[in-house]
Motif scaffolding. Sequence first.
Motif, short mmCIF file in Angstrom:
data_model
loop_
_atom_site.label_atom_id
_atom_site.label_comp_id
_atom_site.label_asym_id
_atom_site.label_seq_id
_atom_site.Cartn_x
_atom_site.Cartn_y
_atom_site.Cartn_z
N LYS A 26 0.83 -1.19 0.00
CA LYS A 26 0.00 0.00 0.00
C LYS A 26 0.87 1.25 0.00
CE LYS A 26 -4.17 -1.77 2.24
NZ LYS A 26 -5.10 -1.58 3.38
N ALA A 27 0.44 2.24 -0.78
CA ALA A 27 1.17 3.50 -0.81
C ALA A 27 1.25 4.13 0.58
CB ALA A 27 0.51 4.46 -1.80
N THR A 28 0.17 4.02 1.35
CA THR A 28 0.16 4.62 2.70
C THR A 28 1.19 3.96 3.61
OG1 THR A 28 -1.75 3.20 3.13
CG2 THR A 28 -2.19 5.53 2.73
N ASP A 29 1.32 2.64 3.51
CA ASP A 29 2.31 1.95 4.35
C ASP A 29 3.73 2.37 3.95
OD1 ASP A 29 0.28 0.61 5.64
OD2 ASP A 29 0.48 -1.23 4.47
N TYR A 30 3.97 2.43 2.65
CA TYR A 30 5.31 2.80 2.16
C TYR A 30 5.65 4.23 2.53
CZ TYR A 30 9.13 3.34 -1.26
OH TYR A 30 10.34 3.58 -1.87
N VAL A 31 4.71 5.15 2.32
CA VAL A 31 4.95 6.55 2.65
C VAL A 31 5.16 6.72 4.15
CG1 VAL A 31 3.86 8.83 2.74
CG2 VAL A 31 3.83 7.53 0.62
N ALA A 32 4.39 6.02 4.97
CA ALA A 32 4.55 6.10 6.42
C ALA A 32 5.95 5.64 6.85
CB ALA A 32 3.49 5.27 7.12
N THR A 33 6.45 4.59 6.20
CA THR A 33 7.80 4.10 6.51
C THR A 33 8.84 5.15 6.19
OG1 THR A 33 7.21 1.78 6.16
CG2 THR A 33 9.53 2.35 5.90
N LEU A 34 8.70 5.82 5.05
CA LEU A 34 9.69 6.82 4.67
C LEU A 34 9.58 8.10 5.50
CD1 LEU A 34 9.89 6.46 0.78
CD2 LEU A 34 11.12 5.25 2.57
N LEU A 35 8.37 8.45 5.89
CA LEU A 35 8.21 9.60 6.79
C LEU A 35 8.91 9.33 8.12
CD1 LEU A 35 4.47 10.50 6.12
CD2 LEU A 35 6.45 11.95 5.58
N ILE A 62 -4.05 7.41 -3.68
CA ILE A 62 -3.53 6.36 -4.58
C ILE A 62 -4.12 5.01 -4.19
CG2 ILE A 62 -1.46 5.11 -5.31
CD1 ILE A 62 -1.64 7.91 -6.49
N ASP A 63 -4.15 4.72 -2.89
CA ASP A 63 -4.69 3.43 -2.43
C ASP A 63 -6.18 3.29 -2.73
OD1 ASP A 63 -2.28 2.45 -1.50
OD2 ASP A 63 -2.56 3.19 0.54
N ALA A 64 -6.90 4.41 -2.80
CA ALA A 64 -8.34 4.37 -3.05
C ALA A 64 -8.67 4.08 -4.51
CB ALA A 64 -8.99 5.69 -2.63
N LEU A 65 -7.67 4.17 -5.40
CA LEU A 65 -7.91 3.89 -6.81
C LEU A 65 -8.05 2.39 -7.06
CD1 LEU A 65 -5.23 6.28 -8.38
CD2 LEU A 65 -7.69 6.71 -8.18
N GLY A 66 -8.76 2.05 -8.09
CA GLY A 66 -8.83 0.66 -8.50
C GLY A 66 -7.55 0.23 -9.19
N ARG A 70 -4.65 2.62 -11.10
CA ARG A 70 -3.25 2.72 -10.69
C ARG A 70 -2.31 2.37 -11.84
NH1 ARG A 70 -4.95 0.23 -5.86
NH2 ARG A 70 -4.06 -1.77 -6.54
N THR A 71 -2.73 1.41 -12.67
CA THR A 71 -1.90 0.98 -13.79
C THR A 71 -1.60 2.13 -14.75
OG1 THR A 71 -2.75 -1.26 -13.65
CG2 THR A 71 -1.75 -0.63 -15.74
N HIS A 72 -2.51 3.09 -14.81
CA HIS A 72 -2.33 4.22 -15.74
C HIS A 72 -1.52 5.37 -15.13
CE1 HIS A 72 -5.71 2.11 -17.72
NE2 HIS A 72 -5.12 2.56 -18.82
N LEU A 73 -1.03 5.17 -13.91
CA LEU A 73 -0.19 6.19 -13.28
C LEU A 73 1.25 5.70 -13.25
CD1 LEU A 73 -2.40 7.28 -10.23
CD2 LEU A 73 -1.97 8.57 -12.34
N PRO A 74 2.11 6.24 -14.08
CA PRO A 74 3.49 5.73 -14.17
C PRO A 74 4.31 5.92 -12.90
CG PRO A 74 3.21 7.67 -15.55
CD PRO A 74 1.84 7.28 -15.10
N LEU A 75 3.88 6.82 -12.00
CA LEU A 75 4.60 7.03 -10.73
C LEU A 75 3.68 6.78 -9.54
CD1 LEU A 75 6.64 10.28 -11.53
CD2 LEU A 75 7.33 7.90 -11.85
N ALA A 76 2.74 5.87 -9.66
CA ALA A 76 1.72 5.66 -8.63
C ALA A 76 2.33 5.46 -7.25
CB ALA A 76 0.86 4.46 -8.99
N GLY A 77 2.10 6.43 -6.35
CA GLY A 77 2.52 6.31 -4.97
C GLY A 77 3.99 6.54 -4.71
N LEU A 78 4.75 7.01 -5.70
CA LEU A 78 6.20 7.18 -5.53
C LEU A 78 6.50 8.42 -4.69
CD1 LEU A 78 9.11 6.32 -6.28
CD2 LEU A 78 8.95 7.96 -8.17
#
Length: 484
Positions: A26-35, A62-66, A70-78
């Motif tokens: 999940k983007a939220t988990d990854y972002v929380a780790t980096l924060l 980002i996580d709320a998207l289907g 997400r597939t159409h976002l080349p930097l989804a959650g980066l």
Amino acid sequence: MTWTVDQQLELSATQAVAAIREGRIKATDYVATLLARAQALENLNALTTLDVEGALAAAQRIDALGPNERTHLPLAGLPVVVKDNINTRGLQTSAGTPALEGFMPARHAPSVQRLVDAGAVLLGKANMHELAFGITSTNLAPHAGPVRNPWDPERIPGGSSGGTAAAIAARIVPAGLGTDTGGSTRIPAALCGIVGLRPSVGDGGTQRRYHDPHAVVPISHTRDTVGPMARTVADIALIDGVITGHGPLAQAAVTNLRVGLPAPFWSGLEAATERVARAALAKLEAAGVTLVPVEMSEIFALNDRVSMAIALHEPIEDLQAWLDANHTGARTVRDVAARIASPDVRAAYDAILADARGGDYPTAMTLWRPRLQQLYAQTFAASGLDALLFPTTRLAAVRIDGVRGSSSVSIDGGAPIDELEAYLRNTDPASNAGIPGLALPAGLTDARLPVGLELDGPTGSDRRLLAIGLAFEEILGTLPAPEI
């Protein structure tokens, strides 16, 4: 899959995007780790702003998207950081200087907007050398402070994009944006052991690769450009592709490569740096790269006629235009200069305000810069070269001077050299010629300090240069995380 913190921190930008798009993390988990990582490494002083709430909210979107969305976002959650001289909507853009502290731009710079539109999460703003006028990132403004190199916190990370480089090397983020005027993405990339791209600027018009008018606190419209920074060449290619609209990039075939070794750039190196660089050359040659010695004996003399004439003349007009367009509260260049905190930058702006090299500027632009560009073009053509290759800097990172911001250095006990001159020598000519440059890691010295190699190519050859970088990275490898 359950991801450990260490596994998340080691994800490259390309790997992180793939994992988020495929729903493996999940983007939220990854972002929380980096924060959390950013907060734990505050002592590096890599960031001026950490946007905890904004980053988590963006990750939640980002996580709320289907999955298909997400597939159409080349930097989804980066998660990315952006240098503090690049405009960001709702986040301070101060260029590390007191007069601009608290300025909140109304909109993102175009390069930033393209990353956000592609799904990137803006984690915060990166610290820098004050007003980008230096190569140490030892910023003595009270709200900024010196950036520390993750490989040795007593040493400089390079500059002026030192905060972006330190954050990436320290695994606070996998990628970010810096700016480059004379070497400001490439020097910190080299000293922190990551990858940095200076895109083509060329004639400043159709040849300019990144277009961010009045959206970056400037030094020189002839030389300034935003540039991506990351831990791998593939990550740089991904970000560059998003900003410029280019698609996937294939690795170059090394057996077809002819790479020039310009003699002046290989002279006067620190012994430890030269050993690492020469060892890297041996690996490249063994893999099938054809290395071609080239002279370019005029290069530094030509560059000297161009560099300071531009750097000490163009800020007057360019910074004033940025102030007029952005309504920061500081009305004139003199307003900004009056509050400069770092002694080395204050001295530079004294010369700028006196227009110390203004009389040299017309000849630099109409005679010497074209001759410099011609020298590069002739060198590439005469020897059938794909690129030039040389150590990004003459020496590895030196200790921080917390009094002046930049001082003098000695290479292997030799006579003192101005620190700015020592580190800029190999990166500055490409900046003045407007050609692209890619810095990537060559290895570590015995003291475990990173050494970088730079690839320079003809104007507009950015994607080809990145394809070569992909091949070189496979041969030379990337560096491990520094022990912090």
